[in-house]
Design a protein around this motif. Structure first.
Motif, mmCIF file in Angstrom:
data_model
loop_
_atom_site.group_PDB
_atom_site.id
_atom_site.type_symbol
_atom_site.label_atom_id
_atom_site.label_comp_id
_atom_site.label_asym_id
_atom_site.label_seq_id
_atom_site.Cartn_x
_atom_site.Cartn_y
_atom_site.Cartn_z
ATOM 1 N N HIS A 30 0.646 11.906 -8.177
ATOM 2 C CA HIS A 30 -0.160 12.196 -9.191
ATOM 3 C C HIS A 30 -0.762 10.564 -9.522
ATOM 4 C CE1 HIS A 30 2.519 16.456 -10.047
ATOM 5 N NE2 HIS A 30 2.724 15.265 -10.552
ATOM 6 N N MET A 31 -0.938 10.311 -8.337
ATOM 7 C CA MET A 31 -1.746 8.802 -8.274
ATOM 8 C C MET A 31 -3.266 8.986 -8.732
ATOM 9 S SD MET A 31 -2.178 7.950 -4.936
ATOM 10 C CE MET A 31 -2.261 9.079 -3.269
ATOM 11 N N SER A 32 -3.596 8.277 -9.958
ATOM 12 C CA SER A 32 -4.677 8.267 -10.048
ATOM 13 C C SER A 32 -5.849 7.267 -8.663
ATOM 14 C CB SER A 32 -5.483 7.194 -11.122
ATOM 15 O OG SER A 32 -5.012 6.030 -10.997
ATOM 16 N N ALA A 33 -6.971 8.191 -9.366
ATOM 17 C CA ALA A 33 -7.969 7.918 -8.231
ATOM 18 C C ALA A 33 -8.556 6.582 -7.891
ATOM 19 C CB ALA A 33 -9.486 8.462 -8.320
ATOM 20 N N ALA A 34 -8.001 5.336 -8.264
ATOM 21 C CA ALA A 34 -8.168 4.149 -8.761
ATOM 22 C C ALA A 34 -7.010 3.515 -8.157
ATOM 23 C CB ALA A 34 -8.087 3.276 -9.862
ATOM 24 N N ARG A 35 -6.631 4.586 -8.057
ATOM 25 C CA ARG A 35 -4.840 3.818 -7.097
ATOM 26 C C ARG A 35 -5.001 4.329 -5.976
ATOM 27 N NH1 ARG A 35 1.508 3.705 -9.461
ATOM 28 N NH2 ARG A 35 2.542 3.729 -7.738
ATOM 29 N N PHE A 36 -5.404 5.637 -5.815
ATOM 30 C CA PHE A 36 -5.691 5.605 -4.435
ATOM 31 C C PHE A 36 -6.752 4.839 -3.844
ATOM 32 C CE2 PHE A 36 -7.465 8.288 -0.911
ATOM 33 C CZ PHE A 36 -6.512 8.872 -0.104
ATOM 34 N N TYR A 37 -7.875 4.522 -4.378
ATOM 35 C CA TYR A 37 -8.422 3.092 -4.326
ATOM 36 C C TYR A 37 -7.794 2.211 -3.067
ATOM 37 C CZ TYR A 37 -13.441 5.416 -4.336
ATOM 38 O OH TYR A 37 -14.383 6.049 -4.505
ATOM 39 N N ALA A 38 -6.976 1.578 -4.454
ATOM 40 C CA ALA A 38 -6.308 0.311 -4.126
ATOM 41 C C ALA A 38 -5.503 0.589 -3.058
ATOM 42 C CB ALA A 38 -5.420 -0.011 -5.175
ATOM 43 N N ALA A 39 -4.801 1.321 -2.814
ATOM 44 C CA ALA A 39 -3.556 1.990 -1.778
ATOM 45 C C ALA A 39 -4.392 1.870 -0.542
ATOM 46 C CB ALA A 39 -2.996 3.224 -1.786
ATOM 47 N N SER A 40 -6.126 2.687 -0.377
ATOM 48 C CA SER A 40 -6.288 2.852 0.877
ATOM 49 C C SER A 40 -7.066 1.617 1.477
ATOM 50 C CB SER A 40 -7.575 3.934 1.070
ATOM 51 O OG SER A 40 -7.060 5.559 0.498
ATOM 52 N N GLY A 41 -7.863 1.225 0.613
ATOM 53 C CA GLY A 41 -8.357 -0.646 0.749
ATOM 54 C C GLY A 41 -7.444 -1.044 0.968
ATOM 55 N N LEU A 42 -5.794 -1.661 0.837
ATOM 56 C CA LEU A 42 -5.170 -2.403 1.485
ATOM 57 C C LEU A 42 -4.167 -1.918 2.291
ATOM 58 C CD1 LEU A 42 -2.769 -3.057 -2.055
ATOM 59 C CD2 LEU A 42 -4.047 -5.050 -0.827
ATOM 60 N N PHE A 43 -3.820 -1.097 3.052
ATOM 61 C CA PHE A 43 -3.998 -0.641 4.324
ATOM 62 C C PHE A 43 -4.935 -0.914 5.191
ATOM 63 C CE2 PHE A 43 -4.631 4.162 3.721
ATOM 64 C CZ PHE A 43 -5.710 4.161 5.939
ATOM 65 N N LEU A 44 -5.714 -0.075 4.646
ATOM 66 C CA LEU A 44 -7.064 -0.565 6.086
ATOM 67 C C LEU A 44 -7.665 -1.678 6.746
ATOM 68 C CD1 LEU A 44 -8.707 2.802 5.102
ATOM 69 C CD2 LEU A 44 -8.564 2.143 7.192
ATOM 70 N N PHE A 45 -7.786 -2.895 5.080
ATOM 71 C CA PHE A 45 -7.579 -4.444 5.129
ATOM 72 C C PHE A 45 -6.729 -5.214 6.131
ATOM 73 C CE2 PHE A 45 -6.428 -8.465 3.495
ATOM 74 C CZ PHE A 45 -8.210 -9.410 3.671
ATOM 75 N N ALA A 46 -5.092 -4.490 5.889
ATOM 76 C CA ALA A 46 -4.340 -5.246 6.754
ATOM 77 C C ALA A 46 -4.845 -4.560 8.504
ATOM 78 C CB ALA A 46 -2.794 -4.518 6.003
ATOM 79 N N TRP A 47 -4.881 -3.421 8.680
ATOM 80 C CA TRP A 47 -4.768 -2.696 9.517
ATOM 81 C C TRP A 47 -6.022 -4.009 10.715
ATOM 82 C CZ3 TRP A 47 -6.253 3.137 11.212
ATOM 83 C CH2 TRP A 47 -6.132 3.067 12.238
ATOM 84 N N GLY A 48 -7.191 -3.857 9.930
ATOM 85 C CA GLY A 48 -8.532 -4.326 10.525
ATOM 86 C C GLY A 48 -8.170 -6.231 10.451
ATOM 87 N N GLY A 49 -6.871 -6.756 10.002
ATOM 88 C CA GLY A 49 -6.697 -8.076 10.002
ATOM 89 C C GLY A 49 -5.809 -8.432 11.389
ATOM 90 N N SER A 77 0.723 -1.325 0.121
ATOM 91 C CA SER A 77 -0.096 0.280 -0.072
ATOM 92 C C SER A 77 0.964 1.337 -0.443
ATOM 93 C CB SER A 77 -0.805 -0.090 1.040
ATOM 94 O OG SER A 77 -0.243 0.158 2.187
ATOM 95 N N VAL A 78 2.298 0.833 0.679
ATOM 96 C CA VAL A 78 2.567 1.809 1.103
ATOM 97 C C VAL A 78 3.427 2.932 -0.301
ATOM 98 C CG1 VAL A 78 5.461 2.997 1.573
ATOM 99 C CG2 VAL A 78 3.563 2.220 3.353
ATOM 100 N N ILE A 79 3.439 1.540 -1.413
ATOM 101 C CA ILE A 79 4.044 1.461 -2.405
ATOM 102 C C ILE A 79 3.492 1.748 -3.470
ATOM 103 C CG2 ILE A 79 5.252 0.636 -4.531
ATOM 104 C CD1 ILE A 79 6.436 -1.645 -2.579
ATOM 105 N N LEU A 80 1.678 1.751 -2.971
ATOM 106 C CA LEU A 80 0.849 2.864 -4.423
ATOM 107 C C LEU A 80 1.016 4.128 -4.317
ATOM 108 C CD1 LEU A 80 -1.712 -0.909 -4.006
ATOM 109 C CD2 LEU A 80 -0.090 0.165 -6.335
ATOM 110 N N PHE A 81 1.111 4.362 -2.413
ATOM 111 C CA PHE A 81 0.758 5.949 -2.485
ATOM 112 C C PHE A 81 1.967 6.775 -3.412
ATOM 113 C CE2 PHE A 81 -1.298 4.706 1.330
ATOM 114 C CZ PHE A 81 -2.972 5.329 1.354
ATOM 115 N N ALA A 82 1.658 7.777 -4.206
ATOM 116 C CA ALA A 82 2.978 8.014 -4.896
ATOM 117 C C ALA A 82 1.968 9.908 -5.599
ATOM 118 C CB ALA A 82 3.013 7.281 -5.980
#
Length: 394
Positions: A296-315, A289-294
């Protein structure tokens, strides 16, 4: 007896199922104040005419109160009449939360918030200790995290709907009403749910604070700091990348659903796949998720990065809480885990400011998060090796 963890007797003579369910409910509802704080602190400051910068005192007072309440439970856990303590703490949290809107000045409101934090801290620590003493601690912690995420969504949607600064009393009534549900939940607890477990393992009782339990708690604390960095700066990174507030808010809302999914997955797998593999997977997911945060990232990439780190946090949090509880026969270290999580989430973002301003925000957030994630996994591996060294030779 389960010699690998030293907790077999505890698991078979600890809290009853009804008590565990009550503890899960207490752990979920007990976080009401904490999740409300991003909106509640500024609302209190505005209602009493205090400068916006002073809203930080509200959050600090609540956090210090929560820590004090949890420490009291940690010190006197085996001597406390659990049901009476839980009911008293719930009433303290409700009445002082209501008192926040009724006192004459801002300083008194801060004091009320600190006392409300004491009540919440006692409840969260009792919940963690009871669930940690149960047969399926991992699953119990996962359900607590799931309920906390749901409570966060409800509270953060309800507070803005209740109005502006003049709505402090309705907001306080709402928060007190939510926490009042803690009283009937507390009635399901015995006065001493740990007594039978203590007697059944009196011969094999180990020292109060095990090195492996402390190391795994430290790993949990550092992991909380790592995800805390991303939680605080995710929205800022999205803005810097040129995304508007709408997609950012929606992405984080969807991410909270991913966090719930992560907690439910943790409840499903518990320790079926060992300990090292799941923890490594969680840490690698945070790193991805850290790698995906960059920039000029797109909205889709931000969705993916946010979802990944929150999924990891929750689990990750319930898995690591279960890992601590299995090597903590006294449940004292386990009872401190909620406060360690909040402290880590506060300290982690503060580390970002230690970098020279010459580095851009993406670099500072990335290095801070990755360093903390690597440190957390390293502490876990060291703790695991210490634990294996203490296992009886066959």
């Amino acid at each position: 007896m389960n010699t690998a963890t030293g907790r077999g007797a505890l698991q078979h003579s600890g809290p009853a199922r009804a008590e565990v369910l009550a503890a899960i409910l207490i752990g979920g509802l007990g976080v009401t104040q904490v999740v409300a704080m991003p909106l509640l602190a500024s609302l209190i400051a505005e209602a009493y005419g205090a400068a916006e910068i002073k809203s930080g005192l509200v959050g600090l007072a609540n956090l210090l109160g929560t820590a004090a309440g949890s420490l009291c439970v940690t010190i006197w856990l085996k001597r406390l009449p659990v049901r009476l303590t839980s009911i008293s703490a719930a009433l303290l949290a409700c009445l002082t939360q209501l008192g926040v809107a009724l006192v004459p000045d801002f300083n008194s409101a801060v004091l009320m918030e600190a006392l409300a934090g004491v009540g919440a801290g006692i409840l969260l620590a009792l919940s963690a200790a009871i669930v940690g003493a149960s047969k399926s601690a991992d699953r119990g912690f996962a359900f607590i995290l799931t309920l906390q995420a749901l409570i966060a969504v409800i509270v953060l949607l309800a507070i803005p709907a209740l109005g502006g600064a003049s709505a402090l009393l309705p907001v306080s009534l709402f928060l007190a009403a939510v926490q009042l549900l803690l009283v009937p939940a507390s009635l399901a607890l015995r006065q001493s749910p740990f007594t039978a477990a203590q007697e059944s393992r009196a011969v094999t009782e180990a020292p109060m604070l095990h090195p492996d339990a402390l190391l795994k708690a430290a790993s949990y604390f550092v992991f909380s700091a790592a995800v805390g960095v991303l939680w605080v700066f995710a929205g800022v990174l999205g803005s810097v990348a040129g995304l508007s507030d709408g997609p950012i808010g929606l992405a984080l809302a969807v991410g909270n659903i991913a966090a719930i999914a992560g907690s439910l997955l943790a409840a499903l797998i518990t320790s079926r796949f060992g300990r090292i593999g799941p923890v490594l997977t969680v840490c690698l997911t945070v790193a991805l998720s850290v790698i995906l945060f960059a920039d000029h990232m797109s909205a889709a990439r931000f969705y993916a990065a946010s979802g990944l780190f929150l999924f990891a946090w929750g689990g990750g949090l319930p898995l690591m809480m279960g890992i601590v509880s299995e090597v903590d026969p006294t449940e004292r270290v386990t009872s401190l885990l909620p406060v360690l999580a909040f402290a880590g989430m506060g300290i982690g973002p503060a580390l970002v400011s230690l970098f020279p301003e010459a580095y851009d925000l993406f670099f500072r957030v990335s290095v801070s998060t990755l360093s903390l994630t690597v440190l957390s996994f390293s502490l876990f591996i060291i703790a695991h090796l210490v634990w294996r060294r203490h296992l009886p030779r066959s």
